[in-house]
Design an enzyme around this catalytic site. Structure first.
Site, mmCIF file in Angstrom:
data_model
loop_
_atom_site.group_PDB
_atom_site.id
_atom_site.type_symbol
_atom_site.label_atom_id
_atom_site.label_comp_id
_atom_site.label_asym_id
_atom_site.label_seq_id
_atom_site.Cartn_x
_atom_site.Cartn_y
_atom_site.Cartn_z
ATOM 1 C CG ASP A 87 -11.282 49.075 -12.451
ATOM 2 O OD1 ASP A 87 -10.145 48.958 -12.941
ATOM 3 O OD2 ASP A 87 -11.648 50.076 -11.793
ATOM 4 C CG ASN A 132 -3.070 51.602 -18.502
ATOM 5 O OD1 ASN A 132 -3.090 51.783 -19.721
ATOM 6 N ND2 ASN A 132 -4.154 51.750 -17.747
ATOM 7 C CB VAL A 170 -2.400 49.188 -8.981
ATOM 8 C CG1 VAL A 170 -2.105 48.050 -8.008
ATOM 9 C CG2 VAL A 170 -3.569 50.041 -8.467
ATOM 10 C CG HIS A 194 -3.606 46.136 -13.276
ATOM 11 N ND1 HIS A 194 -2.486 46.621 -12.615
ATOM 12 C CD2 HIS A 194 -4.203 47.221 -13.827
ATOM 13 C CE1 HIS A 194 -2.427 47.928 -12.752
ATOM 14 N NE2 HIS A 194 -3.453 48.320 -13.492
ATOM 15 C CG MET A 195 -5.418 41.885 -19.651
ATOM 16 S SD MET A 195 -5.430 40.140 -20.172
ATOM 17 C CE MET A 195 -3.763 39.958 -20.767
ATOM 18 C CG HIS A 196 -7.407 47.896 -17.281
ATOM 19 N ND1 HIS A 196 -8.137 48.612 -16.371
ATOM 20 C CD2 HIS A 196 -6.105 48.203 -17.053
ATOM 21 C CE1 HIS A 196 -7.311 49.337 -15.621
ATOM 22 N NE2 HIS A 196 -6.079 49.114 -16.013
HETATM 23 P P1 DGP Z 1 -4.137 51.316 -13.782
HETATM 24 O O1 DGP Z 1 -4.489 52.762 -13.855
HETATM 25 O O2 DGP Z 1 -3.912 50.703 -15.163
HETATM 26 O O3 DGP Z 1 -2.993 51.048 -12.833
HETATM 27 O O4 DGP Z 1 -5.432 50.603 -13.204
HETATM 28 C C1 DGP Z 1 -5.664 50.393 -11.848
HETATM 29 C C2 DGP Z 1 -7.107 50.065 -11.703
HETATM 30 O O5 DGP Z 1 -7.318 49.507 -10.417
HETATM 31 C C3 DGP Z 1 -8.045 51.264 -11.814
HETATM 32 O O6 DGP Z 1 -8.887 51.123 -12.957
HETATM 33 C C4 DGP Z 1 -8.866 51.229 -10.544
HETATM 34 C C5 DGP Z 1 -8.587 49.857 -9.970
HETATM 35 N N1 DGP Z 1 -8.551 49.799 -8.532
HETATM 36 C C6 DGP Z 1 -7.791 50.576 -7.713
HETATM 37 N N2 DGP Z 1 -7.992 50.230 -6.435
HETATM 38 C C7 DGP Z 1 -8.891 49.201 -6.442
HETATM 39 C C8 DGP Z 1 -9.489 48.407 -5.413
HETATM 40 O O7 DGP Z 1 -9.223 48.557 -4.212
HETATM 41 N N3 DGP Z 1 -10.361 47.460 -5.816
HETATM 42 C C9 DGP Z 1 -10.667 47.252 -7.128
HETATM 43 N N4 DGP Z 1 -11.554 46.291 -7.405
HETATM 44 N N5 DGP Z 1 -10.115 47.972 -8.126
HETATM 45 C C10 DGP Z 1 -9.239 48.937 -7.784
#
Ligand code: DGP
Length: 114
Positions: A30, A87, A96, A100-102
């Site tokens: 992330d 989320n 996004v 996606h699984m954090h």
């Molecule tokens: P959410 O808030 O659950 O939709 O998480 C989206 C996550 O995506 C957030 O923790 C930050 C991450 N993120 C956003 N843009 C990018 C990117 O361009 N590259 C990476 N590696 N992560 C990103």
């Protein structure tokens, strides 16, 4: 899907620190880590939210959990513990719209989450 940030990462049009990849799933660090280990595990297929998951995605969802297990082991957090978060939509803070699984770990996790 055109315009989807995570589809662009899948297609390697945007760089990411990839930690795992197979035919169904990609996992990468992330960009704004919330824990010492913070990995995003995504399906290569565009699925906007968990609300859009159907029985046809069974193999993809299984592959995401399999990836989580492998990554947690590789990062040496499988035993101590880790948190998996999906989320979904605005109140949960989804930013996004490609599921996606954090995978979060490497520190104590409080409950309830914020
Ligand atoms: P959410 O808030 O659950 O939709 O998480 C989206 C996550 O995506 C957030 O923790 C930050 C991450 N993120 C956003 N843009 C990018 C990117 O361009 N590259 C990476 N590696 N992560 C990103």
């Amino acid at each position: 899907m055109i315009g989807c940030l995570f589809c662009k990462i899948v297609q390697k049009q945007i760089p990411a620190n990839i930690v795992f990849e197979d035919k169904r799933v990609l996992a990468f660090e992330d960009v704004t880590p919330q824990a010492p280990v913070h990995i995003l595990i995504i399906p290569k297929e565009h699925i906007p939210t968990v609300n859009d998951v159907t029985g046809e995605h069974r193999d993809i969802i299984m592959a995401m959990f399999e990836a989580a297990k492998v990554i947690a082991k590789e990062k040496n957090i499988a035993y101590q513990g880790y948190r998996l978060v999906l989320n979904t939509n605005s109140e949960a803070g989804q930013s996004v719209f490609h599921i996606h699984m954090h995978l979060l770990g490497g520190r104590h996790m409080a409950w309830p989450p914020g």
